[in-house]
Motif scaffolding. Structure first.
Motif, PDB file in Angstrom:
ATOM      1  N   ALA A  68      28.903  -3.301 -41.332  1.00  0.00           N
ATOM      2  CA  ALA A  68      29.595  -2.951 -42.578  1.00  0.00           C
ATOM      3  C   ALA A  68      30.940  -3.676 -42.662  1.00  0.00           C
ATOM      4  O   ALA A  68      31.313  -4.180 -43.730  1.00  0.00           O
ATOM      5  N   GLU A  69      31.658  -3.738 -41.555  1.00  0.00           N
ATOM      6  CA  GLU A  69      32.947  -4.436 -41.536  1.00  0.00           C
ATOM      7  C   GLU A  69      32.761  -5.938 -41.736  1.00  0.00           C
ATOM      8  O   GLU A  69      33.544  -6.580 -42.434  1.00  0.00           O
ATOM      9  N   LYS A  70      31.714  -6.502 -41.132  1.00  0.00           N
ATOM     10  CA  LYS A  70      31.429  -7.928 -41.307  1.00  0.00           C
ATOM     11  C   LYS A  70      31.082  -8.233 -42.761  1.00  0.00           C
ATOM     12  O   LYS A  70      31.542  -9.236 -43.316  1.00  0.00           O
ATOM     13  N   LEU A  71      30.299  -7.374 -43.380  1.00  0.00           N
ATOM     14  CA  LEU A  71      29.951  -7.573 -44.779  1.00  0.00           C
ATOM     15  C   LEU A  71      31.182  -7.481 -45.675  1.00  0.00           C
ATOM     16  O   LEU A  71      31.292  -8.204 -46.668  1.00  0.00           O
ATOM     17  N   LYS A  72      32.122  -6.626 -45.314  1.00  0.00           N
ATOM     18  CA  LYS A  72      33.371  -6.526 -46.080  1.00  0.00           C
ATOM     19  C   LYS A  72      34.147  -7.837 -45.986  1.00  0.00           C
ATOM     20  O   LYS A  72      34.674  -8.322 -46.993  1.00  0.00           O
ATOM     21  N   VAL A  73      34.226  -8.417 -44.788  1.00  0.00           N
ATOM     22  CA  VAL A  73      34.895  -9.715 -44.623  1.00  0.00           C
ATOM     23  C   VAL A  73      34.184 -10.763 -45.466  1.00  0.00           C
ATOM     24  O   VAL A  73      34.816 -11.512 -46.213  1.00  0.00           O
ATOM     25  N   TRP A  74      32.854 -10.821 -45.362  1.00  0.00           N
ATOM     26  CA  TRP A  74      32.075 -11.789 -46.143  1.00  0.00           C
ATOM     27  C   TRP A  74      32.385 -11.660 -47.633  1.00  0.00           C
ATOM     28  O   TRP A  74      32.482 -12.665 -48.343  1.00  0.00           O
ATOM     29  N   SER A  75      32.523 -10.436 -48.120  1.00  0.00           N
ATOM     30  CA  SER A  75      32.765 -10.221 -49.552  1.00  0.00           C
ATOM     31  C   SER A  75      34.120 -10.754 -49.997  1.00  0.00           C
ATOM     32  O   SER A  75      34.320 -11.020 -51.185  1.00  0.00           O
ATOM     33  N   GLN A  76      35.041 -10.937 -49.075  1.00  0.00           N
ATOM     34  CA  GLN A  76      36.381 -11.424 -49.403  1.00  0.00           C
ATOM     35  C   GLN A  76      36.496 -12.945 -49.327  1.00  0.00           C
ATOM     36  O   GLN A  76      37.422 -13.533 -49.879  1.00  0.00           O
ATOM     37  N   LEU A  77      35.556 -13.595 -48.664  1.00  0.00           N
ATOM     38  CA  LEU A  77      35.678 -15.030 -48.401  1.00  0.00           C
ATOM     39  C   LEU A  77      35.670 -15.882 -49.661  1.00  0.00           C
ATOM     40  O   LEU A  77      36.448 -16.832 -49.770  1.00  0.00           O
ATOM     41  N   GLU A  78      34.809 -15.587 -50.607  1.00  0.00           N
ATOM     42  CA  GLU A  78      34.729 -16.396 -51.825  1.00  0.00           C
ATOM     43  C   GLU A  78      36.059 -16.385 -52.580  1.00  0.00           C
ATOM     44  O   GLU A  78      36.477 -17.410 -53.117  1.00  0.00           O
ATOM     45  N   ASN A  79      36.729 -15.248 -52.599  1.00  0.00           N
ATOM     46  CA  ASN A  79      38.022 -15.157 -53.278  1.00  0.00           C
ATOM     47  C   ASN A  79      39.113 -15.926 -52.548  1.00  0.00           C
ATOM     48  O   ASN A  79      40.118 -16.301 -53.151  1.00  0.00           O
ATOM     49  N   ARG A  80      38.943 -16.157 -51.283  1.00  0.00           N
ATOM     50  CA  ARG A  80      39.946 -16.868 -50.491  1.00  0.00           C
ATOM     51  C   ARG A  80      39.812 -18.380 -50.603  1.00  0.00           C
ATOM     52  O   ARG A  80      40.773 -19.092 -50.363  1.00  0.00           O
ATOM     53  N   LYS A  81      38.634 -18.874 -50.945  1.00  0.00           N
ATOM     54  CA  LYS A  81      38.407 -20.321 -50.961  1.00  0.00           C
ATOM     55  C   LYS A  81      39.409 -21.096 -51.814  1.00  0.00           C
ATOM     56  O   LYS A  81      39.980 -22.052 -51.321  1.00  0.00           O
ATOM     57  N   PRO A  82      39.650 -20.732 -53.066  1.00  0.00           N
ATOM     58  CA  PRO A  82      40.617 -21.505 -53.840  1.00  0.00           C
ATOM     59  C   PRO A  82      42.015 -21.487 -53.234  1.00  0.00           C
ATOM     60  O   PRO A  82      42.740 -22.455 -53.286  1.00  0.00           O
ATOM     61  N   GLN A  83      42.373 -20.385 -52.583  1.00  0.00           N
ATOM     62  CA  GLN A  83      43.679 -20.267 -51.959  1.00  0.00           C
ATOM     63  C   GLN A  83      43.767 -21.123 -50.706  1.00  0.00           C
ATOM     64  O   GLN A  83      44.809 -21.649 -50.374  1.00  0.00           O
ATOM     65  N   ALA A  84      42.657 -21.267 -49.995  1.00  0.00           N
ATOM     66  CA  ALA A  84      42.667 -21.970 -48.719  1.00  0.00           C
ATOM     67  C   ALA A  84      42.416 -23.466 -48.846  1.00  0.00           C
ATOM     68  O   ALA A  84      42.755 -24.227 -47.974  1.00  0.00           O
ATOM     69  N   ALA A  85      41.846 -23.901 -49.965  1.00  0.00           N
ATOM     70  CA  ALA A  85      41.494 -25.313 -50.117  1.00  0.00           C
ATOM     71  C   ALA A  85      42.718 -26.126 -50.481  1.00  0.00           C
ATOM     72  O   ALA A  85      43.019 -26.365 -51.633  1.00  0.00           O
ATOM     73  N   GLN A  86      43.440 -26.535 -49.434  1.00  0.00           N
ATOM     74  CA  GLN A  86      44.669 -27.316 -49.646  1.00  0.00           C
ATOM     75  C   GLN A  86      44.702 -28.481 -48.709  1.00  0.00           C
ATOM     76  O   GLN A  86      44.163 -28.490 -47.679  1.00  0.00           O
TER      77      GLN A  86
END
Length: 58
Positions: free
Chosen positions: A40-58
């Motif tokens: 459940a915790e891993k799935l929560k992390v996975w659910s946040q990754l897509e939102n982080r991509k634009p912020q991390a792509a630098q």
């Protein structure tokens, strides 16, 4: 029971501006704790990754 797979793509490069790995978009804490997290915790992390991509792509 199947374990949720890691999002790691073997490109480990931490972005100092936001603290996310440029390869998998996890934080150092999430990476270090991954093997101890519940599915459940891993799935929560996975659910946040897509939102982080634009912020991390630098």
């Amino acid at each position: 029971m199947t374990t949720v797979p890691s999002p790691c793509i073997n490109w480990c490069d931490m972005n100092p501006e936001n603290g996310y790995c440029r390869g998998c978009y996890r934080t150092l804490t999430e990476i270090a704790d991954w093997s101890e997290l519940s599915n459940a915790e891993k799935l929560k992390v996975w659910s946040q990754l897509e939102n982080r991509k634009p912020q991390a792509a630098q």
